[in-house]
Write an enzyme that holds these catalytic residues in place. Sequence first.
Site, PDB file in Angstrom:
ATOM      1  N   LYS A  78       0.845  -1.202   0.000  1.00 37.82           N
ATOM      2  CA  LYS A  78       0.000   0.000   0.000  1.00 37.82           C
ATOM      3  C   LYS A  78       0.877   1.248   0.000  1.00 37.82           C
ATOM      4  O   LYS A  78       1.922   1.285   0.668  1.00 37.82           O
ATOM      5  CB  LYS A  78      -0.916  -0.023   1.239  1.00 37.82           C
ATOM      6  CG  LYS A  78      -1.953   1.093   1.275  1.00 37.82           C
ATOM      7  CD  LYS A  78      -2.853   0.949   2.506  1.00 37.82           C
ATOM      8  CE  LYS A  78      -3.907   2.046   2.572  1.00 37.82           C
ATOM      9  NZ  LYS A  78      -4.801   1.905   3.750  1.00 37.82           N
ATOM     10  N   SER A 159      -9.842   2.457   2.938  1.00 34.96           N
ATOM     11  CA  SER A 159      -8.900   3.118   2.066  1.00 34.96           C
ATOM     12  C   SER A 159      -7.962   2.171   1.326  1.00 34.96           C
ATOM     13  O   SER A 159      -7.295   2.578   0.384  1.00 34.96           O
ATOM     14  CB  SER A 159      -8.032   4.081   2.886  1.00 34.96           C
ATOM     15  OG  SER A 159      -7.228   3.360   3.821  1.00 34.96           O
ATOM     16  N   SER A 183     -10.327   0.091   7.295  1.00 36.77           N
ATOM     17  CA  SER A 183      -9.779   0.218   5.940  1.00 36.77           C
ATOM     18  C   SER A 183      -9.138  -1.041   5.388  1.00 36.77           C
ATOM     19  O   SER A 183      -8.756  -1.071   4.219  1.00 36.77           O
ATOM     20  CB  SER A 183      -8.756   1.357   5.897  1.00 36.77           C
ATOM     21  OG  SER A 183      -9.404   2.602   5.993  1.00 36.77           O
TER      22      SER A 183
END
Length: 492
Positions: A78, A159, A183
Amino acid sequence: MTDLTGKTIAQLRDGFRAGEFSAREIAESFNAAVVAGRALNAWTVETPELALAAADEADKARASNELKPLSGIPLGIKDLFCTEGVDSTTASNILKGFKPTYESTVSGNLKRAGAGMLGKLNMDEFAMGSSNETSAYGPVISPWRRNDGGNAALTPGGSSGGSAAAVSAGMAPGATGTDTGGSIRQPAAFVGISGIKPTYGRCSRWGIVAFASSLDQAGPMAKDVRDCAILLENMCGFDPKDATSLDVPVPNWEASLSSDLRGKRVGIPKEYRIDGVPDEINALWSKGIAWLKDAGAEIVEISLPHTKYALPTYYIIAPAEASSNLARYDGVRYGLREMGVKSLDDMYAATRDHGFGAEVKRRIMIGTYVLSAGFYDAYFTQAQKVRTLIKRDFAEAFTKCDLILTPTAPSAAFGLGEKTSDPLAMYLNDVFAVPASLAGLPAMSVPGDLDGQGLPLGLHLIGKELDEQTVLDAGLAIEERAEFTHRAEKWW
């Protein structure tokens, strides 16, 4: 040759060690999948050369019998994790072009375990969002589509939307995510994969760009529960560089996995029966209860009376911490700097105006407001008190049960743009996930079924502090009984 991108991490690891294929073949397969999947916009940076370099090291290590736990496994990282020499932007214009000279502890741990890196994964800007629509790189598109023939582009959740889409679409066998208020778990549920947020402090936050420091926690996202256990073992560990890192041993979660839940009590919180949640969500919850009973667990009703205050509490504490953390992005020390202005103050203002997106600005303003002198006690202090009550609710509940089962999200994936004009509707996506985040507890989402439109739905397991093993075991029990083998039909 068999499609390697369809295999789990355990299958890749074991097949590579058995000599069925080389690490280079694995890396080349996933590199090709990343290129083929560009229509999903899941990556901010592709690093095929790094995946191949790690693969070549793994092939050499196999020849010399010096394999590491993740030798031969390429992963997606990420974009919130700082990676040495590779752009780390948090999907924000204000950090575009930022190449750290250091490695986050978590991504460093994975590399030391032998994993390669396929690239950096798209996300909501500074992890602020539930649909991956706030990214400066544009939204990630879910590989899933409704079965109504409309072909509407759907969100993979947020997210960690890029991580979710990459794993679901077979572009990576596993990925890192971060979870501040859901998330990892909400996007895992939206795309039919598994994801776990460990106990706060299990994974070091050092080198992970901060959103809300008392809530942020890294965790893995992967095709199944076993893969999550494998990755989590290699991500965790005490880190003296992080003051909140827990100095506790890292268990061997994979070796201890068991779906036998005899002797375990599973709590069903009565307050989580929320008006307006679709019948399909509640029906899956009932199935999950039956599956855990079948695995030997005893089901008990519990109460979490302050859970109704969790969402507003979260949306005071998280923006307050964000407004403080993001004050460092002023155009002087990192990334973007707007020039052609008259004064230093003007440069600060112009840089932050052009560098941050609308959602980040909204949360900075909320956070600044609740921390201001006239309102600190009315909002921030009160929110911290309610957070204590929420944690106390969980402590009381865990005197009656070993585990808690709820739905992961109040809906299946929604269409891009459907909720962007209504922030409150967007924030409600995290209604089931936020309480565990406020309490710092381990929590996991596993896929359970499809809804009437053919989209994945997830079940949510919350465990006691440092008891990730029970969470993973219950996830395995659900996984075995749900037999969720659905994958998005390839259209990209």
